[in-house]
Design a protein around this motif. Structure first.
Motif, mmCIF file in Angstrom:
data_model
loop_
_atom_site.group_PDB
_atom_site.id
_atom_site.type_symbol
_atom_site.label_atom_id
_atom_site.label_comp_id
_atom_site.label_asym_id
_atom_site.label_seq_id
_atom_site.Cartn_x
_atom_site.Cartn_y
_atom_site.Cartn_z
ATOM 1 N N ARG A 1 -2.923 59.115 13.553
ATOM 2 C CA ARG A 1 -2.765 58.082 12.516
ATOM 3 C C ARG A 1 -2.668 56.664 13.101
ATOM 4 O O ARG A 1 -3.064 55.700 12.467
ATOM 5 C CB ARG A 1 -1.538 58.380 11.636
ATOM 6 N N PHE A 2 -2.134 56.535 14.333
ATOM 7 C CA PHE A 2 -1.903 55.179 14.859
ATOM 8 C C PHE A 2 -3.017 54.648 15.775
ATOM 9 O O PHE A 2 -3.116 53.439 15.987
ATOM 10 C CB PHE A 2 -0.553 55.118 15.604
ATOM 11 N N TRP A 3 -3.837 55.538 16.337
ATOM 12 C CA TRP A 3 -4.786 55.096 17.370
ATOM 13 C C TRP A 3 -5.686 53.948 16.900
ATOM 14 O O TRP A 3 -5.721 52.863 17.477
ATOM 15 C CB TRP A 3 -5.617 56.285 17.861
ATOM 16 N N TRP A 4 -6.389 54.186 15.798
ATOM 17 C CA TRP A 4 -7.367 53.172 15.355
ATOM 18 C C TRP A 4 -6.678 51.890 14.913
ATOM 19 O O TRP A 4 -7.195 50.784 15.109
ATOM 20 C CB TRP A 4 -8.238 53.734 14.222
ATOM 21 N N LYS A 5 -5.500 52.042 14.297
ATOM 22 C CA LYS A 5 -4.781 50.845 13.824
ATOM 23 C C LYS A 5 -4.347 49.997 15.030
ATOM 24 O O LYS A 5 -4.282 48.771 14.947
ATOM 25 C CB LYS A 5 -3.522 51.208 13.017
ATOM 26 N N CYS A 6 -4.014 50.686 16.143
ATOM 27 C CA CYS A 6 -3.598 49.932 17.342
ATOM 28 C C CYS A 6 -4.785 49.176 17.936
ATOM 29 O O CYS A 6 -4.627 48.056 18.427
ATOM 30 C CB CYS A 6 -2.986 50.865 18.389
ATOM 31 N N VAL B 1 4.891 54.567 18.223
ATOM 32 C CA VAL B 1 5.012 53.102 18.082
ATOM 33 C C VAL B 1 5.361 52.511 19.452
ATOM 34 O O VAL B 1 4.775 51.516 19.896
ATOM 35 C CB VAL B 1 6.048 52.709 16.998
ATOM 36 N N GLY B 2 6.301 53.131 20.156
ATOM 37 C CA GLY B 2 6.652 52.641 21.496
ATOM 38 C C GLY B 2 5.463 52.728 22.440
ATOM 39 O O GLY B 2 5.074 51.742 23.078
ATOM 40 N N TRP B 3 4.859 53.901 22.508
ATOM 41 C CA TRP B 3 3.768 54.116 23.474
ATOM 42 C C TRP B 3 2.548 53.242 23.147
ATOM 43 O O TRP B 3 2.075 52.480 24.005
ATOM 44 C CB TRP B 3 3.384 55.606 23.471
ATOM 45 N N LEU B 4 2.047 53.344 21.925
ATOM 46 C CA LEU B 4 0.779 52.670 21.613
ATOM 47 C C LEU B 4 0.964 51.249 21.055
ATOM 48 O O LEU B 4 0.273 50.325 21.486
ATOM 49 C CB LEU B 4 -0.037 53.502 20.619
ATOM 50 N N VAL B 5 1.871 51.081 20.091
ATOM 51 C CA VAL B 5 2.008 49.747 19.473
ATOM 52 C C VAL B 5 2.584 48.764 20.498
ATOM 53 O O VAL B 5 2.035 47.683 20.719
ATOM 54 C CB VAL B 5 2.871 49.796 18.189
#
Ligand code: BYC
Length: 337
Positions: free
Chosen positions: A211-216, A146-150
């Motif tokens: 899990r977070f890449w595409w959502k970001c 979350v810190g890195w990508l979001v």
């Protein structure tokens, strides 16, 4: 739709907002236009077209809601942080996000909309907030991601907002961006530590990234061709860089970071395009994005219920603060008499 939450008359007791009499509208409009042409700032006391005001309230309040709903997925991990150091960092970060929400609600209030109106929009489900916070944080690596990508995506989107034509929003963004950069770096550092750890820790980081890449990538909003507000937002100097261009900048900046970290970004089509001098990337699932934005993501209902409960449980704090303020006012009046 998100905008509907502001189709309500202003509540009594709101700050009055100057509007030019209709005979002077064209003059006021000309002054407004020339200020924007000169890349100047519009301030709360200035005349502005209603549509400009409404767009700002929509965007700034959406942004404020995102900050305070964004406290929830990370807040879940405060009691389970793996060390005192990580717990202290996480508490500070979540607290910063609450502060960002406050600056942003205050900036939106200068446009003549009350905090209660905005919160009502959020709590009733009429107002939007960033899609990304409707996904769960399943393991400790999610907090780092979350810190890195979001936060990384948020900074990419927010740096141009420091030059937004509306003064209070632009100024709030300067401090928000400084704090977000610290958030992004702490996330990356936490992941670096995990990537030097056990195979299980490395697998957690890769799983969270998957899990977070595409959502970001979807955080930047729909493709330019489908973005309802972009053209007008650009003309008004609210938006400076388009959704697709920001998304591309984020991808180009993140690919080398992933390499340093040693994780694979989950996109087989991701590759450098020498001709474009950018990375090509695969298709984003926009159907899933819209389902989430429209209230049907994995955590929408849970996030909203948590916010509503926190607000209801906090009623006594607001009552006590108001009672205290009234008492102080009475005391000051008596002393002045
Ligand atoms: N999620 O015409 P478009 C954070 C909506 S918090 C949900 O392109 P626009 C953090 C959009 O509202 C980061 N909805 O719109 C906090 C519109 O709906 P309505 C939050 C989205 O405004 C805690 C419709 O789709 N950042 O960083 O020109 C912990 C059409 O879109 C989304 C901000 O809010 C989305 N992702 O551009 C960690 C930044 N994308 O209103 C981190 C400020 C689009 O017509 N906002 N929609 O019903 C913006 O820059 C712009 O509003 C957007 C969208 C780029 C998001």
């Amino acid at each position: 739709m998100y905008t509907q939450s502001f189709n309500v008359p202003d509540a009594p007791g709101l700050k009055s907002v100057p509007t030019a009499p209709s005979t002077e509208n064209s003059e006021a409009q000309a002054r407004f236009d020339s200020r924007l042409d000169a890349d100047g700032k519009i301030e709360p006391q200035d005349w502005m077209p209603d549509a400009y005001r409404k767009t700002l309230v929509r965007q700034i309040s959406q942004h404020a809601h995102s900050e305070i709903v964004g406290m929830l997925p990370e807040g879940n991990w405060i009691s389970r942080a793996p060390s005192l150091k990580r717990k202290a960092i996480l508490i500070a970060k979540v607290q910063d996000e609450g502060g960002h929400g406050l600056y942003l609600y205050s900036a939106a209030e200068t446009l003549g909309t009350s905090r209660d109106q905005m919160l009502d929009g959020l709590h009733s489900g009429r107002a939007k907030y960033s899609s990304i916070f409707n996904y769960p944080t399943l393991n400790w690596a999610d907090v780092g991601v979350v810190g890195w990508l979001v936060d990384g995506a948020a900074i990419m989107n927010q740096i141009p907002l420091c030059r937004c034509s509306y003064g209070p929003y632009a100024r709030a963004m300067i401090r928000v961006c400084k704090e977000e950069s610290f958030h992004q770096r702490q996330g990356f550092e936490a992941l670096m530590v995990m990537m030097q750890g056990t195979e299980a820790q490395k697998a957690m980081v890769q799983d969270a990234t998957n899990r977070f890449w595409w959502k970001c990538l979807a955080m930047f909003g729909p493709p330019d061709a489908d973005s309802a507000h972009s053209d007008q937002g650009m003309r008004w100097g609210i938006k400076r860089i388009s959704n697709d261009d920001l998304r591309q900048k984020f991808i180009d900046a993140t690919v080398p970071q992933a390499k340093v970290l040693g994780v694979t970004l989950p996109d087989p089509d991701l590759k450098w395009n020498e001709e474009r001098q950018h990375h090509d990337y695969g298709a984003i699932d926009w159907a899933e994005f819209w389902a989430t934005v429209n209230g049907n993501g994995p955590c929408n209902k849970e996030r909203l219920a948590t916010r509503v409960k926190a607000h209801t449980d906090g009623q006594w704090v607001r009552d006590a603060a108001l009672a205290y303020a009234r008492k102080q006012q009475l005391k000051a009046n008596k002393e002045a008499a």
